[in-house]
Design an enzyme around this catalytic site. Structure first.
Site, PDB file in Angstrom:
ATOM      1  N   GLN A  63       0.828  -1.205   0.000  1.00 52.38           N
ATOM      2  CA  GLN A  63       0.000   0.000   0.000  1.00 52.38           C
ATOM      3  C   GLN A  63       0.866   1.260   0.000  1.00 52.38           C
ATOM      4  OE1 GLN A  63      -3.178  -0.305  -0.510  1.00 52.38           O
ATOM      5  NE2 GLN A  63      -3.696   1.862  -0.453  1.00 52.38           N
ATOM      6  N   HIS A  71      -8.102  -2.876   1.639  1.00 52.30           N
ATOM      7  CA  HIS A  71      -7.417  -3.976   0.940  1.00 52.30           C
ATOM      8  C   HIS A  71      -6.475  -4.721   1.882  1.00 52.30           C
ATOM      9  CE1 HIS A  71      -8.793  -3.548  -3.228  1.00 52.30           C
ATOM     10  NE2 HIS A  71      -8.904  -2.256  -2.956  1.00 52.30           N
ATOM     11  N   SER A 104      -6.172   1.110   4.629  1.00 45.77           N
ATOM     12  CA  SER A 104      -6.802   0.520   3.439  1.00 45.77           C
ATOM     13  C   SER A 104      -7.616  -0.719   3.772  1.00 45.77           C
ATOM     14  CB  SER A 104      -5.745   0.150   2.411  1.00 45.77           C
ATOM     15  OG  SER A 104      -6.347  -0.523   1.325  1.00 45.77           O
ATOM     16  N   GLU A 124     -16.533   4.401  -6.422  1.00 45.70           N
ATOM     17  CA  GLU A 124     -15.680   3.300  -6.878  1.00 45.70           C
ATOM     18  C   GLU A 124     -16.542   2.064  -7.148  1.00 45.70           C
ATOM     19  OE1 GLU A 124     -12.265   2.374  -4.526  1.00 45.70           O
ATOM     20  OE2 GLU A 124     -11.403   4.386  -4.736  1.00 45.70           O
TER      21      GLU A 124
HETATM   22 ZN   LIG Z   1     -10.160  -0.986  -3.968  1.00 40.32          ZN
END
Ligand SMILES: [Zn+2]
Length: 255
Positions: free
Chosen positions: A134, A162, A160, A218
């Protein structure tokens, strides 16, 4: 003479009284319930309440390894360098190494197969990203866009989703618009918007919610929250995790 005349009248009066007291619904058949001296009284089950109750405390929203962890610009992962213990790499079309936590990985495969059956080809763009990955992803965005614009597009390391291993960016095999808002217009984007919730995925950064999530729309970024919560979230279009759990809006990092 008077008595003789009175008698039929009296009889008529009595008969009329009998008719009036006979139940008007006497033609309704008698109950067929069998009578038995040994029959026990069976309790009538009380139906369960039809109002669904959703337990919002089923999973922690604070623990980094919780299915429902909420990470945003005001809620850094703890520890900052958290690494999930059950990461799995899956065998699906991908751009970067496709790793997710075990349950999310299974859910992705299920969703990928369902989409394939509908003629929709999902491409696994990016899943788990470590803290150090990241760092380079975020720095790359800052180099391209400057910090302000980068912060709308990519999380700082430690913040994040993620890094939880529960989020995936999905691309289209044919439609282009990778990591762009127009992904929502591709066959893949449309299919995901309609169906992803059934597999436990939630659109984490919906359109028009930047002031709450801190991120631009997103349509490619999907967060695994499990089928129960995803179904609950699906009841309210464009709801964010912050709104659902009553958390403060997180448009920006704390200063
Ligand atoms: Zn993403």
């Amino acid at each position: 003479m008077n008595r003789v005349r009175a008698l039929p009248l009296l009889l008529a009066f009595i008969l009329a009284g009998c008719v009036a007291t006979t139940p008007a619904h006497s033609e309704i058949p008698a109950p067929t319930q069998k009578t038995s001296t040994t029959a026990a009284i069976t309790p009538v089950p009380i139906p369960a309440p039809t109002v669904a109750t959703f337990d919002m405390t089923l999973h922690s929203i604070d623990e980094a390894d919780s299915l429902w962890v909420v990470a945003d610009k005001l809620r850094r992962l703890k520890p900052k360098r958290y690494v999930p213990s059950d990461l799995k790499t899956i065998n699906v079309p991908h751009t970067y190494p496709p790793a997710l936590r075990r349950d999310a990985a299974r859910a992705y495969i299920k969703m990928f197969r369902a989409a394939s059956k509908d003629g929709v080809n999902l491409v696994f763009q990016s899943g788990y990203r470590s803290f150090s990955t990241q760092v380079s992803v975020y720095n790359g965005w800052v180099a391209r866009l400057g910090q302000k614009a980068a912060d709308l597009q990519s999380a700082r390391p430690g913040y994040s989703e993620h890094q939880t291993g529960l989020s995936v960016d999905i691309a289209s095999a044919t439609g282009g618009c990778t990591i762009q808002a127009c992904f929502s217009k591709t066959a893949e984007g449309k299919w995901l918007a309609r169906n992803a919730w059934e597999f436990g995925w939630h659109m984490r950064y919906p359109k028009g919610k930047t002031s709450i999530t801190g991120y631009a729309f997103e349509p490619w970024h999907w967060r695994f929250v499990g089928t129960e919560l995803a179904a609950e979230l699906h009841l309210t279009p464009k709801i964010t995790l912050e709104e659902f759990f009553g958390l403060p809006a997180a448009p920006d990092y704390a200063r």
